[in-house]
Scaffold this motif. Structure first.
Motif, PDB file in Angstrom:
ATOM      1  N   GLN A 134     -10.263  -7.400 -14.113  1.00 47.74           N
ATOM      2  CA  GLN A 134      -9.474  -6.366 -13.441  1.00 47.74           C
ATOM      3  C   GLN A 134      -9.852  -6.235 -11.962  1.00 47.74           C
ATOM      4  OE1 GLN A 134      -9.877  -2.829 -15.835  1.00 47.74           O
ATOM      5  NE2 GLN A 134      -8.817  -3.761 -17.552  1.00 47.74           N
ATOM      6  N   VAL A 135      -9.894  -7.368 -11.307  1.00 49.75           N
ATOM      7  CA  VAL A 135     -10.198  -7.427  -9.872  1.00 49.75           C
ATOM      8  C   VAL A 135      -8.884  -7.727  -9.149  1.00 49.75           C
ATOM      9  CG1 VAL A 135     -11.454  -8.704  -8.103  1.00 49.75           C
ATOM     10  CG2 VAL A 135     -12.554  -8.200 -10.287  1.00 49.75           C
ATOM     11  N   TYR A 185      -6.672 -15.135  -3.178  1.00 42.61           N
ATOM     12  CA  TYR A 185      -5.914 -14.793  -4.375  1.00 42.61           C
ATOM     13  C   TYR A 185      -5.694 -13.289  -4.421  1.00 42.61           C
ATOM     14  CZ  TYR A 185      -7.431 -19.400  -5.969  1.00 42.61           C
ATOM     15  OH  TYR A 185      -7.672 -20.748  -6.079  1.00 42.61           O
ATOM     16  N   GLY A 186      -4.534 -12.867  -4.879  1.00 44.91           N
ATOM     17  CA  GLY A 186      -4.285 -11.475  -5.182  1.00 44.91           C
ATOM     18  C   GLY A 186      -4.120 -10.556  -3.990  1.00 44.91           C
ATOM     19  N   VAL A 187      -4.316  -9.268  -4.254  1.00 42.43           N
ATOM     20  CA  VAL A 187      -4.096  -8.227  -3.261  1.00 42.43           C
ATOM     21  C   VAL A 187      -5.410  -7.540  -2.917  1.00 42.43           C
ATOM     22  CG1 VAL A 187      -1.695  -7.808  -3.925  1.00 42.43           C
ATOM     23  CG2 VAL A 187      -3.536  -6.544  -5.074  1.00 42.43           C
ATOM     24  N   ARG A 188      -5.398  -6.828  -1.775  1.00 41.72           N
ATOM     25  CA  ARG A 188      -6.606  -6.148  -1.299  1.00 41.72           C
ATOM     26  C   ARG A 188      -6.973  -4.949  -2.159  1.00 41.72           C
ATOM     27  NH1 ARG A 188      -6.326  -6.319   5.232  1.00 41.72           N
ATOM     28  NH2 ARG A 188      -5.652  -8.484   5.379  1.00 41.72           N
ATOM     29  N   GLU A 189      -5.961  -4.274  -2.691  1.00 37.31           N
ATOM     30  CA  GLU A 189      -6.210  -3.086  -3.503  1.00 37.31           C
ATOM     31  C   GLU A 189      -5.133  -3.008  -4.579  1.00 37.31           C
ATOM     32  OE1 GLU A 189      -6.995   1.676  -2.764  1.00 37.31           O
ATOM     33  OE2 GLU A 189      -6.694   0.349  -1.055  1.00 37.31           O
ATOM     34  N   ASN A 200      -2.239  -2.085  -6.945  1.00 35.53           N
ATOM     35  CA  ASN A 200      -0.978  -1.352  -6.748  1.00 35.53           C
ATOM     36  C   ASN A 200      -0.584  -1.170  -5.285  1.00 35.53           C
ATOM     37  OD1 ASN A 200      -0.819  -0.986  -9.598  1.00 35.53           O
ATOM     38  ND2 ASN A 200      -2.245   0.717  -9.402  1.00 35.53           N
ATOM     39  N   LYS A 201      -1.096  -2.038  -4.422  1.00 35.33           N
ATOM     40  CA  LYS A 201      -0.701  -2.032  -3.012  1.00 35.33           C
ATOM     41  C   LYS A 201      -0.282  -3.462  -2.653  1.00 35.33           C
ATOM     42  CE  LYS A 201      -2.838   2.077  -1.645  1.00 35.33           C
ATOM     43  NZ  LYS A 201      -3.573   2.785  -0.665  1.00 35.33           N
ATOM     44  N   PRO A 202       0.652  -3.609  -1.704  1.00 32.73           N
ATOM     45  CA  PRO A 202       1.218  -4.936  -1.446  1.00 32.73           C
ATOM     46  C   PRO A 202       0.394  -5.862  -0.544  1.00 32.73           C
ATOM     47  CG  PRO A 202       2.295  -3.305  -0.074  1.00 32.73           C
ATOM     48  CD  PRO A 202       1.344  -2.557  -0.987  1.00 32.73           C
ATOM     49  N   GLU A 203      -0.589  -5.345   0.199  1.00 34.44           N
ATOM     50  CA  GLU A 203      -1.295  -6.182   1.160  1.00 34.44           C
ATOM     51  C   GLU A 203      -2.100  -7.266   0.438  1.00 34.44           C
ATOM     52  OE1 GLU A 203      -1.960  -2.765   1.196  1.00 34.44           O
ATOM     53  OE2 GLU A 203      -0.597  -2.196   2.795  1.00 34.44           O
TER      54      GLU A 203
END
Length: 126
Positions: free
Chosen positions: A42-43, A62-66, A68-71
């Protein structure tokens, strides 16, 4: 903004030396391995660099910075890694000792001649 750190390759470091990493794994399976680990732990995101024999073999984000946020994570994303630097440093030093390049009992100044600790004067409270 809260950042989460992923220390994803520790499993690979301990189970396989980098010289044994096969190019086919990096080409065919590495992305799946990372994405599955992100989900399992869950990272939200990670930045990973694999260096083999002094050369960058894989450098990806990979993935997002936070959550449920798009960045998206990019090469400039800063991660709060807390005390993980101690683990990285001690692992690197143990590896150098294993390679007979230094001893853990060596004085720091042997390798960093300009290194000095600041003197702290203790005040005694009665």
């Amino acid at each position: 903004m809260k950042k989460i750190v992923l220390v994803l390759l520790l499993h690979l470091v301990y189970c396989t030396s980098f010289s044994q990493l096969r190019t086919s794994f990096l080409k065919d399976s590495f992305d799946n391995y990372v994405n599955e680990a992100l989900k399992k732990w869950q990272v939200p995101g990670a930045a990973i660099c694999v260096i083999q024999q002094g050369k960058i073999v894989v450098m990806k984000t990979y993935g997002v910075r936070e959550m449920n946020k798009p960045e998206r994570v990019d090469e400039n994303t800063l991660f709060m890694i807390g005390s993980n630097t101690k683990a990285f440093t001690s692992t690197a030093l143990a590896t150098l000792q294993e390679e007979k390049k230094l001893q853990l009992d060596d004085h720091v100044q042997q390798w960093l001649p300009d290194f000095r600790l600041r003197r702290v004067h203790l005040v005694r409270f009665l």
